[in-house]
Design an enzyme around this catalytic site. Sequence first.
Site, PDB file in Angstrom:
ATOM      1  N   CYS A 184       0.835  -1.196   0.000  1.00 15.30           N
ATOM      2  CA  CYS A 184       0.000   0.000   0.000  1.00 15.30           C
ATOM      3  C   CYS A 184       0.869   1.244   0.000  1.00 15.30           C
ATOM      4  O   CYS A 184       2.099   1.166  -0.020  1.00 15.30           O
ATOM      5  CB  CYS A 184      -0.902   0.006   1.231  1.00 15.30           C
ATOM      6  SG  CYS A 184      -1.913  -1.489   1.411  1.00 15.30           S
ATOM      7  N   ARG A 227      -4.787   1.537  -0.681  1.00 11.27           N
ATOM      8  CA  ARG A 227      -4.708   0.097  -0.436  1.00 11.27           C
ATOM      9  C   ARG A 227      -4.575  -0.722  -1.705  1.00 11.27           C
ATOM     10  O   ARG A 227      -5.318  -0.523  -2.674  1.00 11.27           O
ATOM     11  CB  ARG A 227      -5.948  -0.377   0.322  1.00 11.27           C
ATOM     12  CG  ARG A 227      -5.831  -1.838   0.749  1.00 11.27           C
ATOM     13  CD  ARG A 227      -7.073  -2.345   1.436  1.00 11.27           C
ATOM     14  NE  ARG A 227      -6.858  -3.709   1.923  1.00 11.27           N
ATOM     15  CZ  ARG A 227      -7.829  -4.612   2.046  1.00 11.27           C
ATOM     16  NH1 ARG A 227      -9.082  -4.304   1.751  1.00 11.27           N
ATOM     17  NH2 ARG A 227      -7.544  -5.839   2.478  1.00 11.27           N
ATOM     18  N   LEU A 228      -3.593  -1.638  -1.684  1.00  8.87           N
ATOM     19  CA  LEU A 228      -3.523  -2.743  -2.631  1.00  8.87           C
ATOM     20  C   LEU A 228      -3.946  -3.980  -1.856  1.00  8.87           C
ATOM     21  O   LEU A 228      -3.229  -4.453  -0.974  1.00  8.87           O
ATOM     22  CB  LEU A 228      -2.102  -2.911  -3.179  1.00  8.87           C
ATOM     23  CG  LEU A 228      -1.867  -4.102  -4.118  1.00  8.87           C
ATOM     24  CD1 LEU A 228      -2.658  -3.922  -5.409  1.00  8.87           C
ATOM     25  CD2 LEU A 228      -0.388  -4.284  -4.420  1.00  8.87           C
ATOM     26  N   ALA A 229      -5.121  -4.503  -2.140  1.00 12.01           N
ATOM     27  CA  ALA A 229      -5.691  -5.595  -1.351  1.00 12.01           C
ATOM     28  C   ALA A 229      -5.027  -6.915  -1.717  1.00 12.01           C
ATOM     29  O   ALA A 229      -5.081  -7.354  -2.868  1.00 12.01           O
ATOM     30  CB  ALA A 229      -7.200  -5.676  -1.575  1.00 12.01           C
ATOM     31  N   GLY A 273       2.714  -3.050   3.638  1.00 15.24           N
ATOM     32  CA  GLY A 273       3.591  -4.203   3.711  1.00 15.24           C
ATOM     33  C   GLY A 273       2.851  -5.488   3.990  1.00 15.24           C
ATOM     34  O   GLY A 273       1.628  -5.580   3.826  1.00 15.24           O
ATOM     35  N   GLU A 274       3.611  -6.479   4.404  1.00 20.37           N
ATOM     36  CA  GLU A 274       3.050  -7.777   4.756  1.00 20.37           C
ATOM     37  C   GLU A 274       3.757  -8.296   6.003  1.00 20.37           C
ATOM     38  O   GLU A 274       4.992  -8.260   6.083  1.00 20.37           O
ATOM     39  CB  GLU A 274       3.259  -8.797   3.623  1.00 20.37           C
ATOM     40  CG  GLU A 274       2.691  -8.394   2.275  1.00 20.37           C
ATOM     41  CD  GLU A 274       1.176  -8.330   2.247  1.00 20.37           C
ATOM     42  OE1 GLU A 274       0.531  -8.875   3.168  1.00 20.37           O
ATOM     43  OE2 GLU A 274       0.636  -7.731   1.299  1.00 20.37           O
TER      44      GLU A 274
END
Length: 607
Positions: A2, A50-52, A80-81
């Site tokens: 994101c 947001r990149l879902a 991030g993740e």
Amino acid sequence: MCGIAGWVDFRQDLSTAGNTLAAMTDCLVHRGPDSSGLWMSRNACLGHRRLAVIDLPGGAQPMLTTDSAGDVRYSISFSGEIYNYRELGAELAALGHRFDTRSDTEVVLKAYDQWGLKAFERCNGMFALAIWDVRRMMLVLARDRLGIKPLYYHAYPGGLIFGSEPKALLANPVFKPRLELQDLPTLLNPRLLMAGETPLANLEQVRPGHIVTVTDDGHHEQAFWKLRSYRHELSFDQTAAHCRQLLETTVAEQLHAEVPVGTLLSGGLDSSALTALAARSDKPRSLAAFSIEFVGDETDFTPSPLRPELDNQYAVLAAAHLQVDHRRIVVDPNAFDEVYDEALTARDLPSLGQFDVSMLEFFRAIRKEATVVLSGEGADEIFGGYPWFFNDSVVGRPTFPWLGEGPRLTDLLVPGIRTKVRPKEQEAERYDALLASMPPAPPGESALDRRMRRVLFLSLQGPLQYLLDRKDRMSMAVGLEARVPFLDHRLVEFGWNIPWQTKVAHGREKDVLRSAVADLLPAETLSRAKSGYPATFSPEYTRATLRSVRNILRDPDSPLGFLFDTRRVAQLLDQEGASLAYASTAQLVTPIVEVDRWMRRYGISFS
């Protein structure tokens, strides 16, 4: 993945600054094309794009937690993740926390509520985040251990603005971009940048593995992770087996997503190993592996120390051996002119020329089929894969080994500027400062191991950040998330302490890694020498680059041309040849073109 942005100010009311925050956040739409959100309060406001990837319907941000009276306690904007978020979530649930989503963002927020700043020590992943702690009136900025995800900030009396990319800060009138002549060496060679530095005055990054807290008293920085040295006691076979175990664990964790996942496959050892491990996992049913080629490679390619041969045949061979869906993406250098501005916009700082442009086009094609890819950055820095590691005259000198023995652009400055900037002295000072920050060697380590530990440490600094910054900007410019399993901190910590003789046993670079994955890969891959990210050797591209440099030096309006000794530059342009650091003269002088282009585009000059 994101984009995050925000603003804290303890001297003015920000609750009416929604338009400015929206402008900062909207700059990052490419990083998060799926949704957006803003949260405003008197002294702090957070924005999010947001990149879902995980919990597609439930991970909206900024995310809030409230107390029993319904008042906000914390607000978070996260990029991030967190790969161990499910394990952390289970631990927090056992401690009494309740969750409303399946997202890693909520886990981070509850972890902060439970453990405060110690929470980030528990997070395994790549991340950049901001938490506004309402009760403490404190902003917390944190960045992952290796600096995989970016986080820029500008502090001023009474406040601070931040964002995933410089463009978010440039959208706020509080920040005025400015260059100082002393920063010229790092502008021309960003691999010289120290952790947290940028070429722009008063624009900083949160250092990898660090936390920045912001209160009415100002901003303060502290580390939550640092490399540590210890004596390695395992045999070669035990070391290889543990590397394999760590890689299997890391790849399995990083395959977790609710969107299509692929790998980048050059046909080299690192990318083939990741692709092999991903293909063996029971998570992806059909794995796509992507490789890049250039129109004209067959006739234009010229071998260099860092790229001795083309990737094509090795990528095809590895894909067939691993039985993955191989996608060969061909990029045309003749179309680069149409993409330069987009690559520059993605960076906000001087582009890397053809390397940025080709990677942007590569990722654009991948994004049509995948949202997440695994990439091999970090393996050479950890296991010793670069050719300069094996050049005794280079690694034995008291300077950065990756600079090689070739010329520096700062050698071409006019004498008066060179005297003011002191590039050689700056290089020496940065070298000494980095070595002073290196973890001390364990007792009894050999002289060779101490020397090579120093070389590896230097490569894990500016050069690695240089690669990660490029990968982040070009992937996120098209909404693609690039994950880097070799930079899992557990693997980095283990690899850091493997003795050099073990890493290069049997006379081969990265031999312990080769042994760790020997049963997975074809013999041709296992014996292949290091080959770097591909460059085009199109004669027309080369001529255009050299022509651009000559035009800059003749242009009285160039913000950069007056700095260079035109006679010395002309002599260099008439030479050909490669060094350990550069594939060609055109590659060496590309920063002149890109810095000139960037300064004109953003209206920046030296103060």
